[in-house]
Structure formats: structure tokens, C-alpha cells
Scaffold this motif. Structure first.
Motif, mmCIF file in Angstrom:
data_model
loop_
_atom_site.group_PDB
_atom_site.id
_atom_site.type_symbol
_atom_site.label_atom_id
_atom_site.label_comp_id
_atom_site.label_asym_id
_atom_site.label_seq_id
_atom_site.Cartn_x
_atom_site.Cartn_y
_atom_site.Cartn_z
ATOM 1 N N GLU B 205 0.823 -1.206 0.000
ATOM 2 C CA GLU B 205 0.000 0.000 0.000
ATOM 3 C C GLU B 205 0.861 1.261 0.000
ATOM 4 O O GLU B 205 0.459 2.297 -0.492
ATOM 5 C CB GLU B 205 -0.869 0.010 1.270
ATOM 6 C CG GLU B 205 -2.193 -0.667 1.132
ATOM 7 C CD GLU B 205 -3.182 0.219 0.391
ATOM 8 O OE1 GLU B 205 -3.660 1.195 0.992
ATOM 9 O OE2 GLU B 205 -3.456 -0.062 -0.786
ATOM 10 N N SER B 206 2.013 1.147 0.613
ATOM 11 C CA SER B 206 2.833 2.349 0.765
ATOM 12 C C SER B 206 4.303 1.971 0.714
ATOM 13 O O SER B 206 4.706 0.938 1.245
ATOM 14 C CB SER B 206 2.538 3.019 2.111
ATOM 15 O OG SER B 206 2.862 2.151 3.175
ATOM 16 N N LEU B 220 7.197 8.939 -2.896
ATOM 17 C CA LEU B 220 6.366 8.326 -1.854
ATOM 18 C C LEU B 220 5.094 7.765 -2.477
ATOM 19 O O LEU B 220 4.412 8.475 -3.220
ATOM 20 C CB LEU B 220 5.930 9.379 -0.846
ATOM 21 C CG LEU B 220 6.838 9.761 0.301
ATOM 22 C CD1 LEU B 220 6.189 10.890 1.090
ATOM 23 C CD2 LEU B 220 7.089 8.563 1.189
ATOM 24 N N VAL B 222 1.542 6.341 -1.089
ATOM 25 C CA VAL B 222 0.692 6.168 0.093
ATOM 26 C C VAL B 222 -0.704 5.787 -0.396
ATOM 27 O O VAL B 222 -1.222 6.416 -1.326
ATOM 28 C CB VAL B 222 0.622 7.460 0.930
ATOM 29 C CG1 VAL B 222 -0.349 7.302 2.105
ATOM 30 C CG2 VAL B 222 2.005 7.840 1.454
ATOM 31 N N ARG B 225 -1.041 5.211 -4.126
ATOM 32 C CA ARG B 225 -0.880 6.299 -5.107
ATOM 33 C C ARG B 225 0.337 7.155 -4.806
ATOM 34 O O ARG B 225 0.676 7.406 -3.655
ATOM 35 C CB ARG B 225 -2.138 7.177 -5.121
ATOM 36 C CG ARG B 225 -3.310 6.483 -5.812
ATOM 37 C CD ARG B 225 -4.603 7.217 -5.580
ATOM 38 N NE ARG B 225 -4.537 8.606 -6.014
ATOM 39 C CZ ARG B 225 -5.448 9.531 -5.724
ATOM 40 N NH1 ARG B 225 -6.482 9.219 -4.966
ATOM 41 N NH2 ARG B 225 -5.331 10.756 -6.178
ATOM 42 N N VAL B 227 2.389 10.255 -4.118
ATOM 43 C CA VAL B 227 2.052 11.514 -3.447
ATOM 44 C C VAL B 227 2.648 12.676 -4.244
ATOM 45 O O VAL B 227 3.847 12.674 -4.550
ATOM 46 C CB VAL B 227 2.612 11.519 -2.010
ATOM 47 C CG1 VAL B 227 2.348 12.858 -1.334
ATOM 48 C CG2 VAL B 227 2.006 10.378 -1.196
ATOM 49 N N VAL B 313 10.981 9.970 7.224
ATOM 50 C CA VAL B 313 9.970 9.405 6.320
ATOM 51 C C VAL B 313 9.224 8.272 7.024
ATOM 52 O O VAL B 313 7.988 8.198 6.989
ATOM 53 C CB VAL B 313 10.627 8.886 5.020
ATOM 54 C CG1 VAL B 313 9.614 8.151 4.152
ATOM 55 C CG2 VAL B 313 11.268 10.041 4.243
ATOM 56 N N LEU B 316 6.934 9.589 9.907
ATOM 57 C CA LEU B 316 5.759 10.357 9.494
ATOM 58 C C LEU B 316 4.767 9.525 8.700
ATOM 59 O O LEU B 316 3.565 9.593 8.934
ATOM 60 C CB LEU B 316 6.185 11.559 8.639
ATOM 61 C CG LEU B 316 6.658 12.786 9.391
ATOM 62 C CD1 LEU B 316 7.044 13.876 8.400
ATOM 63 C CD2 LEU B 316 5.566 13.305 10.323
ATOM 64 N N VAL B 317 5.272 8.771 7.731
ATOM 65 C CA VAL B 317 4.377 8.131 6.761
ATOM 66 C C VAL B 317 4.250 6.635 6.994
ATOM 67 O O VAL B 317 3.258 6.023 6.618
ATOM 68 C CB VAL B 317 4.873 8.416 5.324
ATOM 69 C CG1 VAL B 317 3.966 7.773 4.303
ATOM 70 C CG2 VAL B 317 4.971 9.917 5.075
ATOM 71 N N GLY B 318 5.272 6.027 7.596
ATOM 72 C CA GLY B 318 5.199 4.598 7.890
ATOM 73 C C GLY B 318 5.094 3.706 6.673
ATOM 74 O O GLY B 318 4.227 2.830 6.621
ATOM 75 N N PRO B 319 5.970 3.873 5.671
ATOM 76 C CA PRO B 319 5.879 2.998 4.492
ATOM 77 C C PRO B 319 6.176 1.553 4.837
ATOM 78 O O PRO B 319 6.868 1.266 5.814
ATOM 79 C CB PRO B 319 6.936 3.564 3.537
ATOM 80 C CG PRO B 319 7.874 4.339 4.376
ATOM 81 C CD PRO B 319 7.120 4.805 5.576
ATOM 82 N N ALA B 320 5.635 0.636 4.023
ATOM 83 C CA ALA B 320 5.883 -0.791 4.243
ATOM 84 C C ALA B 320 7.359 -1.113 4.056
ATOM 85 O O ALA B 320 7.915 -1.941 4.765
ATOM 86 C CB ALA B 320 5.036 -1.632 3.282
ATOM 87 N N ARG B 321 8.013 -0.458 3.086
ATOM 88 C CA ARG B 321 9.440 -0.640 2.881
ATOM 89 C C ARG B 321 10.031 0.596 2.228
ATOM 90 O O ARG B 321 9.332 1.400 1.640
ATOM 91 C CB ARG B 321 9.744 -1.895 2.081
ATOM 92 C CG ARG B 321 8.969 -2.056 0.800
ATOM 93 C CD ARG B 321 9.024 -3.502 0.297
ATOM 94 N NE ARG B 321 10.385 -3.969 0.256
ATOM 95 C CZ ARG B 321 10.837 -5.033 0.923
ATOM 96 N NH1 ARG B 321 10.014 -5.747 1.636
ATOM 97 N NH2 ARG B 321 12.088 -5.390 0.845
ATOM 98 N N CYS B 354 10.723 -1.204 9.540
ATOM 99 C CA CYS B 354 10.586 -0.967 8.096
ATOM 100 C C CYS B 354 11.855 -1.429 7.380
ATOM 101 O O CYS B 354 12.943 -0.940 7.662
ATOM 102 C CB CYS B 354 10.342 0.518 7.854
ATOM 103 S SG CYS B 354 10.236 0.947 6.124
ATOM 104 N N PRO B 355 11.749 -2.388 6.456
ATOM 105 C CA PRO B 355 12.963 -2.871 5.780
ATOM 106 C C PRO B 355 13.546 -1.806 4.853
ATOM 107 O O PRO B 355 12.808 -1.131 4.137
ATOM 108 C CB PRO B 355 12.470 -4.066 4.950
ATOM 109 C CG PRO B 355 11.059 -4.312 5.358
ATOM 110 C CD PRO B 355 10.535 -3.069 6.000
#
Lengths: 381, 381
Positions: B205-206, B220, B222, B225, B227, B313, B316-321, B354-355
Motif C-alpha cells: 500500500e505504501s 512516496l 501512500v 498512489r 504523493v 519518512v 511520518l508516513v510509515g511505508p511498508a518498505r 521498516c525494511p
């Protein structure tokens, strides 16, 4: 009483749009939601029948394109009431809101301990007191807001440092005590939902709410949705490192925004600056307002740190607008100028055009945030 | 040739899923896309007829739930080819990719100047050379990637500092010269699209892509989509201030990641550390690898700054990777350890899970990014 399952997607879309942006005519709704007029009419029908929406008196339209008079759809704000409660380490703050999230009444209750059983007993009493104001018959939902790591989907409070709670099944237990349908959400996310649905976030694709207080938090909406983080962490503006040589933070990081601008950090630095180990935050605020230069510099550094953190949000995510609030901003006159200067310096290019609304926020507003989460649960499950 | 307008939403969904995650059976597609089997079959039909998808030989299914043998749908990678070109200040780097974004051939062309007319003439020649490799008949699209402020929707390059371009109607002009359908995208966003559709971003998803080089950028994703930022700015990790007392940045900020870890900053600090004003980046890399401690410390500080920016990053946003890449990472052996240490220290709580994938990236990969934007334009306009 309306159950989420009763609403078709078109009805949810109509309800959400009228609630957050209404009154709106069917024509305007169809255009905005990219639905046919028939779909809008069909979606609105059960909501009118259940009394959530009503048709306002037709207004004559004039000018180009004037056709039949439009009868805008509006929300019946007093169709249902919602209790919202913010649970802090020493107090419960409760409100009753109507469907448009207007606060109708409020009440507080001191918490002698944060023992879960006692908090729940107090919660039951507080809700009773609130509903006794004439709201009982039309209230079915209660929203709770707690700081810390909260799982909205299960109503579990995983960890709340101020309450010293771990793995508390708050939704389940609060439903048993109150008989209401309960939502549990992180307090910053609840406030963000309030801004998104009923405040400055209405109609924008992305915005951020930054809260300043004991901790420094941030709720982010991107693409119209609250950002949760794939690993359960998002919006942790308080732990962005903005000073590589700054003070160590309780999180293990260094020079975090919170380690410079959180309430504890301000008190610590103010004590050091004044050489008075008994100084309180209130003392520090009073001294700074009276023109004490060393104490003023502590607030200046805090404002700089908050501004740099907010600029990081703007540079990375580019929200349409940013609201800065929280109980820490009761001293916002001390913070605001430096927040703005620091933000402007550190925002990249057009990111500096992002409007900042800086304003204090009462605990009732936090409780209202909790209520809006339960309104959202009704409308757009 | 397929036009976007030819595809119904179900077809787009089927095409996207098979391209990025296939081969997939119709049953798996229906489940994944929340569509009926009939809708999947109907969506796939025109794509099979046009030769973009094919049915693989049926594989016998066994075990519980085994029914008819499944014939997975797969993409015919050589059905169409796509040219991608990265335009830098001194070179054009071009590739031909197939529909699965595999690079089939590549070519370079030096740019004596960044004069728009001359760059376009060189671009025309480069594209001709690439298509002469047997790709002409099945190539209809060209993706261009440019650093700076690019408006994808209009194909306008608003401002590209390295090229010294302002308001260049690149899409229009490149279409006239090449006869191909052209997309123009910011280079970091193009790379992010490549990772999102064909790399580590598939199915999440992110995620975030951080590029290290002359500048430090970030794409990014999120909620699935890319950003873009409400004010046209997003992903500017290079201008997060991570050292309140750090060096001034060309952007007007202070202690920006780029002011510490960008190529210019590294050269400047290495020259100062060595007392040799003629030192190049290559010299600095060689000295650091040979164990020169003061020069090594410059790379350490750069790695620390990049790690702190990446942690911002994640917080704030918590991306999967997060993928960390870029031509600056040709020296990634010098950066990587400190990037990881600094990230771990500054990432908040579970955000540290987060990897991070840290790897160098060739200019061909940037050109491939440009090509994937044109693939995406075909598939999911």
C-alpha cells in the motif's frame, strides 16, 4: 437506529457529503459524487425516511441555467447525539455532540487512579451524567480517545504510557458498562478526524494536524484517508531528529522535536536557565510572558523545533494545509512567531505556501474528536 | 495499438494485476479485484484479442477445492515496446523496454549543450538508433524523465535546474520530433513508478524510494498512489533540516540532508578535510575506501544525515518498505553502515521494523523508470 449495514454505498456517499459540506441540492450532489440523479435520490431516500436528512425549503434559482427550484438536502443535527470522552491520566473529559459535531454539553470527572476498573466505573458515571441532560433517548454511540497505541478496528488499547495501560480491551468493556456502541481511537487521530470532517480539512485531499503538549503528535490525511503506517507508526513528528547534536530523547533518538519542545523538555531547560529546580511549566510561561530573556529563549528554541518538524511534514507530504494545536498551545503566543519563521525557512520552495493555522485547543475539543469518530462510524463504516 | 479509451475499468484492473503480479488465474483475479468471474472474463477478452494477454497452458489443480484446471493469464511481454530516456545535464540515456519493463537494449548520447532545440535533435537521433534495433513496428510510446519540477498532466517542464530549462513544452515537442506518444515525468517519480509496478513496491500500500546523488530525493506511495503534494512539493527529503546548527543550504534552509550528504557538500567537506581544493568526488571516494579517516568521517556524516532523513519518512508516513538508491550510491559501501545505524537510532518504535533496501542504481535504471511511466499510461490511464 441506523446500522452501517443498512446503507448502500451511494447512501453513504450522500450522507457524508451532506454532513461535511451540505446543505447541497441533489444536482450538486450528483455532480460532486459523479452519480446519476436517480442514484442520489435513491441514496437519500432511506436517510430522509430515518430522519437523518431533510429537504430544506426550495430556493428560487435565477440567472443562467435556472430550472426547477432546488430543494437542498441538509442534515438534521439533533436526529442523534454522540458522546465523546477523552481519557487522560488524571481526568475524563466528556461531551455530547449532535450529528454535526456541535458540542451540546460537557462534563469532567477527576480520576484518582488509572486503574482500568476504576476508570471504567467513572466513565459509566460520566456518561450517565451527560445523557441525563435529555440526550439518552437519541444517543447510541460513544467515542473514546486515548493517547498511545490504539487499534481502532478491535478497540484494543495496546499501550498508553500516560495511563500505564497495556492490552486493555477498552471497546468491549466500555460497551458492557454503558450499553452504547463504542469506538476507541488514538486521540491525535480522533482530532484529525474532527478536522477532516468538520474543520479545516473539509474538502481537501490532504492535510496535517500537529498537536503540541506533553508530546508532539501529528495526524496526516493523504488522498482523503488517514495515514496509519504499514508498521503501525505514522505521524510521529515529535521524533523527527532536527538537531544532530541536540538532547537525547526518551525514544532513543537524538535532537527529536519532542526532546526540545515537549512540555518536559521546556520545564527542564527553563529550570536550568533560571537556576530554579522547582519551576513549573506555568511559572516558565509567566516568566517568558513577563520578558525573562533566558526563559524566552527556551520557548524560542521550542518554536524553532516545532517549525522545523512542520516543514518536514510539508516537504515530504505536501498537505494542502496544516493546523497546529494542542493544550501546549495555551502558550501559543510564545510559540507562534518562531514556529512561523522556522517553518518558512525550512519549507522547500512552494511548500512554504502551505497555510498554517496555529490555535490553542481545549480538552473539550479532544472529547469532540472522540465523538466525531463515532459519527464517522455511523455514517461511513 | 491500444488506446486508453478502449479499456473499461475492469479491463484496466485485470491488465494492471496481471502485469504487476501475474500470471494469475481468472479465479485469483476475481478474488483479488473483488470482481465477478464474468467481469474478469469480459475485462480480459479485448486484451487477449489485442495480444496483450495470453492464456498459459492449463495446470492441473489438486487438493481441496480443486475444480476445473486453471489457465492463468499472463502478459505477452513482447507485444509492445517502450522507449525510456533520462535527460541529464550532459547526456541522454535511452533504453527500450518490453511490456514487463525488462530492458531489451540501451544507448547513450553526449549532450554538448542543454539548449532545448539541440537536446530534442539528439533525442530524435537516439530514439531512431534504439528503434532501429528491430523495435520500430511495435513501439508507440516514449517516456522521458527529467529532474526538477515537471507537470506530468501537461508534459511541461516548469523548471529543471541541471538543464537550466524553464517552461519547456517537452511532451509536445518530443511528440513532433519522434512521432511517438510521449509522457514526461520527474525522474524520481518515474523511478518510484518503476519500483511500484515492477520492483519492491509491488503489492504494498505504501513505500518510499530515496535517491542519493547530486540531490537527495524521495518518491512516496501512500494508499497505492504516488504523493504529489497539494502545493506541487512532496518527497523533498533532501530539504528536511536534521542539524539545526548545520551548514546553510542553497534552498535557504539550514542543516538540510542535501547540504550535508549531496555530492557538492561531500566534495566541499572532503576538500576542506584534506586541504586539497582540487579534490574530486572520485578522489574522495578512493581516499575513503583506502582508509583516510578525515575523508571517511565526511561520508559518515553524510550517511548519518541520510539515515536521519529516512527515519523522518518512516516516522511520518510509515511505508511498508524503503528503497535507497541513486547514482550517489555507487559509493554505497561508504554510506550503507551509517545509514542503517542512524536510521535505527532515529526511527520511532515499530517504524524501525521498516525494511531498508540499499543498492546502487545505473542510469539505465532511470531510463527504465521513464519507460515504465509510459507503460503505466498505456495500462491504467
Amino acid at each position: 437506529m441506523l446500522h452501517e449495514a443498512d446503507l448502500a454505498p451511494a447512501a453513504t456517499a450522500v450522507f457524508t457529503a451532506v454532513l461535511t459540506e451540505g446543505p447541497l441540492s441533489r444536482v450538486a450532489l450528483a455532480r460532486r459524487l459523479d452519480l446519476s440523479s436517480a442514484a442520489v435520490t435513491k441514496g437519500a431516500r432511506p436517510l430522509i425516511e430515518l430522519g437523518y436528512l431533510e429537504e430544506l425549503a426550495a430556493t428560487e434559482r435565477t440567472g443562467p441555467g435556472a430550472g426547477r427550484p432546488a430543494s437542498p438536502l441538509a442534515v438534521r443535527a439533533d436526529r442523534e447525539f454522540f458522546v465523546g470522552v477523552k481519557i487522560t491520566g488524571d481526568e475524563l473529559i466528556g461531551v455530547v455532540c449532535d450529528l454535526r459535531a456541535e458540542i451540546r454539553t460537557s462534563a469532567h470527572r477527576r480520576l484518582p487512579t488509572t486503574d482500568v476498573d476504576q476508570v471504567l466505573t467513572s466513565l459509566g458515571e460520566l456518561v450517565d451524567e451527560l445523557l441525563d441532560g435529555g440526550y439518552r433517548a437519541r444517543t447510541h454511540r460513544l467515542g473514546l480517545a486515548v493517547s498511545g497505541d490504539v487499534d481502532y478496528s478491535t478497540g484494543l488499547v495496546r499501550y498508553s504510557p500516560f495511563l500505564r495501560w497495556r492490552d486493555v480491551r477498552l471497546r468491549e468493556r466500555a460497551e458492557k458498562i454503558t450499553g452504547l456502541t463504542v469506538t476507541v481511537e488514538n486521540d491525535v487521530k480522533a482530532l484529525t478526524t474532527a478536522e477532516h470532517w468538520f474543520g479545516e480539512g473539509v474538502g481537501v485531499e490532504s492535510f496535517a494536524l500537529v498537536t503540541v503538549g506533553a508530546g508532539i503528535g501529528c495526524g496526516l490525511v493523504v488522498g482523503g484517508r488517514l495515514v496509519s503506517g504499514a508498521h503501525g507508526v505514522a505521524g510521529e513528528i515529535g521524533h523527527i531528529g532536527i538537531d544532530a547534536n541536540g538532547p537525547d530523547c526518551h525514544c532513543g533518538g537524538r535532537g527529536c522535536v519532542e526532546a526540545i519542545a515537549g512540555a518536559d523538555a521546556i520545564v527542564r531547560e527553563a529550570r536550568r536557565a533560571a537556576g530554579r529546580p522547582e519551576l513549573t511549566l506555568q511559572d516558565a510561561v509567566a516568566l517568558a510572558r513577563a520578558g525573562d530573556a533566558p526563559i524566552g529563549a527556551v520557548f524560542d528554541r521550542a518554536g524553532d523545533a516545532i517549525g522545523a518538524g512542520i516543514a518536514a511534514v510539508a516537504n515530504l507530504v505536501g498537505p494542502a494545509r496544516i493546523v497546529v494545536s494542542g493544550e501546549g498551545l495555551s502558550a501559543y503566543d510564545l510559540f507562534e512567531p518562531r514556529i512561523r519563521v522556522s517553518f518558512q525557512r525550512q519549507a522547500f520552495g512552494a511548500a512554504s505556501e502551505c497555510p498554517l493555522s496555529i490555535r490553542p485547543l481545549s480538552f473539550e475539543q479532544w472529547a469532540r474528536g472522540a465523538a466525531t469518530v463515532s459519527i464517522k462510524a455511523l455514517v461511513a463504516a
